[in-house]
Design a protein around this motif. Structure first.
Motif, mmCIF file in Angstrom:
data_model
loop_
_atom_site.group_PDB
_atom_site.id
_atom_site.type_symbol
_atom_site.label_atom_id
_atom_site.label_comp_id
_atom_site.label_asym_id
_atom_site.label_seq_id
_atom_site.Cartn_x
_atom_site.Cartn_y
_atom_site.Cartn_z
ATOM 1 N N UNK A 1 1.009 -1.127 -0.144
ATOM 2 C CA UNK A 1 -0.125 -0.080 -0.062
ATOM 3 C C UNK A 1 0.835 1.366 0.053
ATOM 4 N N UNK A 2 1.804 1.361 0.807
ATOM 5 C CA UNK A 2 2.917 2.203 0.647
ATOM 6 C C UNK A 2 3.445 2.703 -0.696
ATOM 7 N N UNK A 3 4.011 1.491 -1.093
ATOM 8 C CA UNK A 3 4.663 1.595 -2.324
ATOM 9 C C UNK A 3 3.623 2.213 -3.492
ATOM 10 N N UNK A 4 2.437 1.724 -3.489
ATOM 11 C CA UNK A 4 1.322 2.229 -4.408
ATOM 12 C C UNK A 4 1.094 3.722 -4.195
ATOM 13 N N UNK A 5 1.135 4.050 -2.925
ATOM 14 C CA UNK A 5 0.659 5.302 -2.283
ATOM 15 C C UNK A 5 2.015 6.249 -3.069
ATOM 16 N N UNK A 6 3.020 6.028 -2.907
ATOM 17 C CA UNK A 6 4.496 6.849 -3.221
ATOM 18 C C UNK A 6 4.479 6.758 -4.733
ATOM 19 N N UNK A 7 3.916 5.572 -5.412
ATOM 20 C CA UNK A 7 3.888 5.687 -6.849
ATOM 21 C C UNK A 7 2.951 6.674 -7.422
ATOM 22 N N UNK A 8 1.853 6.546 -6.729
ATOM 23 C CA UNK A 8 0.499 7.581 -7.234
ATOM 24 C C UNK A 8 0.775 8.935 -6.778
ATOM 25 N N UNK A 9 1.238 9.330 -5.939
ATOM 26 C CA UNK A 9 1.726 10.643 -5.582
ATOM 27 C C UNK A 9 2.784 11.207 -6.404
ATOM 28 N N UNK A 10 3.852 10.351 -6.864
ATOM 29 C CA UNK A 10 4.901 10.772 -7.866
ATOM 30 C C UNK A 10 4.164 10.726 -9.374
ATOM 31 N N UNK A 11 3.523 9.888 -9.710
ATOM 32 C CA UNK A 11 2.744 10.040 -10.896
ATOM 33 C C UNK A 11 1.874 11.358 -11.078
ATOM 34 N N UNK A 12 0.926 11.809 -9.967
ATOM 35 C CA UNK A 12 0.297 12.668 -9.968
ATOM 36 C C UNK A 12 1.195 13.851 -10.235
ATOM 37 N N UNK A 13 2.398 14.263 -9.645
ATOM 38 C CA UNK A 13 3.091 15.391 -9.692
ATOM 39 C C UNK A 13 3.524 15.402 -11.070
ATOM 40 N N UNK A 14 4.138 14.281 -11.534
ATOM 41 C CA UNK A 14 4.623 14.282 -12.846
ATOM 42 C C UNK A 14 3.758 14.449 -14.017
ATOM 43 N N UNK A 15 2.521 13.946 -13.783
ATOM 44 C CA UNK A 15 1.375 14.514 -14.570
ATOM 45 C C UNK A 15 1.143 15.564 -14.807
ATOM 46 N N UNK A 16 1.183 16.530 -13.727
ATOM 47 C CA UNK A 16 1.035 18.008 -13.842
ATOM 48 C C UNK A 16 2.018 18.493 -14.894
ATOM 49 N N UNK A 17 3.339 18.145 -14.964
ATOM 50 C CA UNK A 17 4.082 18.484 -15.893
ATOM 51 C C UNK A 17 3.866 18.093 -17.397
ATOM 52 N N UNK A 18 3.122 16.695 -17.314
ATOM 53 C CA UNK A 18 2.770 16.280 -18.463
ATOM 54 C C UNK A 18 1.946 17.007 -19.261
ATOM 55 N N UNK A 19 0.944 17.309 -18.567
ATOM 56 C CA UNK A 19 -0.394 18.202 -18.869
ATOM 57 C C UNK A 19 0.092 19.516 -19.565
ATOM 58 N N UNK A 20 1.084 20.201 -18.759
ATOM 59 C CA UNK A 20 1.684 21.502 -19.274
ATOM 60 C C UNK A 20 2.173 21.155 -20.736
ATOM 61 N N UNK A 21 3.165 19.897 -20.780
ATOM 62 C CA UNK A 21 3.832 19.588 -21.823
ATOM 63 C C UNK A 21 2.928 19.363 -22.989
ATOM 64 N N UNK A 22 1.770 18.743 -22.885
ATOM 65 C CA UNK A 22 0.765 18.459 -23.922
ATOM 66 C C UNK A 22 0.202 20.139 -24.572
ATOM 67 N N UNK A 23 -0.094 20.853 -23.299
ATOM 68 C CA UNK A 23 -0.633 22.141 -23.835
ATOM 69 C C UNK A 23 0.559 22.922 -24.634
ATOM 70 N N UNK A 24 1.947 22.881 -24.080
ATOM 71 C CA UNK A 24 2.893 23.723 -24.752
ATOM 72 C C UNK A 24 3.291 23.133 -25.931
#
Length: 208
Positions: free
Chosen positions: A6-29
């Motif tokens: 559960x901890x690994x998945x939580x770490x993974x999902x938090x990291x993915x969410x943060x990187x995803x914010x950059x990915x969304x900006x990348x798509x826009x740009x």
């Protein structure tokens, strides 16, 4: 599911969410760059300029913080170490598949070390500040950005693909479809906004 998994998945999902914010900006740009390149009128909208600059900053900062945050927070190495130290909880087969892929992932990350280091330097020295020439002339950002476009695209492709692969190996099969769909719609929405603003500028020019 054990607390360790559960901890690994939580770490993974938090990291993915943060990187995803950059990915969304990348798509826009990326979409804005494509639209600007084919536009007859160039960039006359202050709104487009503002989105362009802020998206670039978000992309660089998300990349830098995903790799090496300033304080003791979640990053890729923290996720890798958590996975490698959890063989008992993950099970032998899953752990073996994950650790083998992590070695491949780390090799791929070495190939993009230069843009990662450039992103870290930009974050730690200018922190989302761009040269005056980029503000006064946004077209310069498409030609000579502080961290090169091709390097950014390769970095996001490698890290994004790596994170999605880890998610699949962890059994989180829904993540890739969600990401692809969101990016498709975001690109279309960005084109619509750009075209709308371009028409406004055209009408404004005709009325002057």
């Amino acid at each position: 599911m054990s607390k360790e998994i559960s901890k690994i998945i939580q770490i993974y999902e938090r990291l993915l969410d943060y990187f995803y914010s950059g990915t969304l900006s990348f798509v826009v740009l990326k979409t804005l760059r494509e639209q600007i390149a084919t536009s007859k009128n160039g960039v006359n909208s202050q709104f487009v300029i503002a989105i362009y600059l802020s998206s670039y900053n978000t992309i660089v900062l998300a990349l830098a913080n995903t790799m090496k945050p300033r304080d003791d927070s979640i990053n890729l190495n923290y996720l890798f170490n958590s996975i490698r130290s959890s063989e008992k909880s993950l099970g032998e087969e899953i752990h073996k598949n994950l650790t083998e892929f992590l070695s491949e992932f780390e090799s791929a990350l070495q190939e993009i070390d230069a843009p990662i280091q450039a992103a870290l330097v930009m974050r730690d020295t200018t922190v989302a500040h761009l040269d005056r020439r980029h503000i006064n002339n946004p077209a310069a950002l498409t030609i000579d950005p502080p961290v090169k476009w091709d390097d950014l695209e390769r970095a996001y492709d490698i890290i994004g693909s790596g994170l999605l692969r880890i998610g699949k190996l962890l059994g989180l099969s829904h993540i890739e479809d969600h990401t692809t769909l969101a990016n498709f719609f975001l690109a279309n929405q960005t084109r619509m906004v750009f075209n709308f603003l371009s028409h406004l500028n055209e009408n404004s020019s005709r009325n002057q």
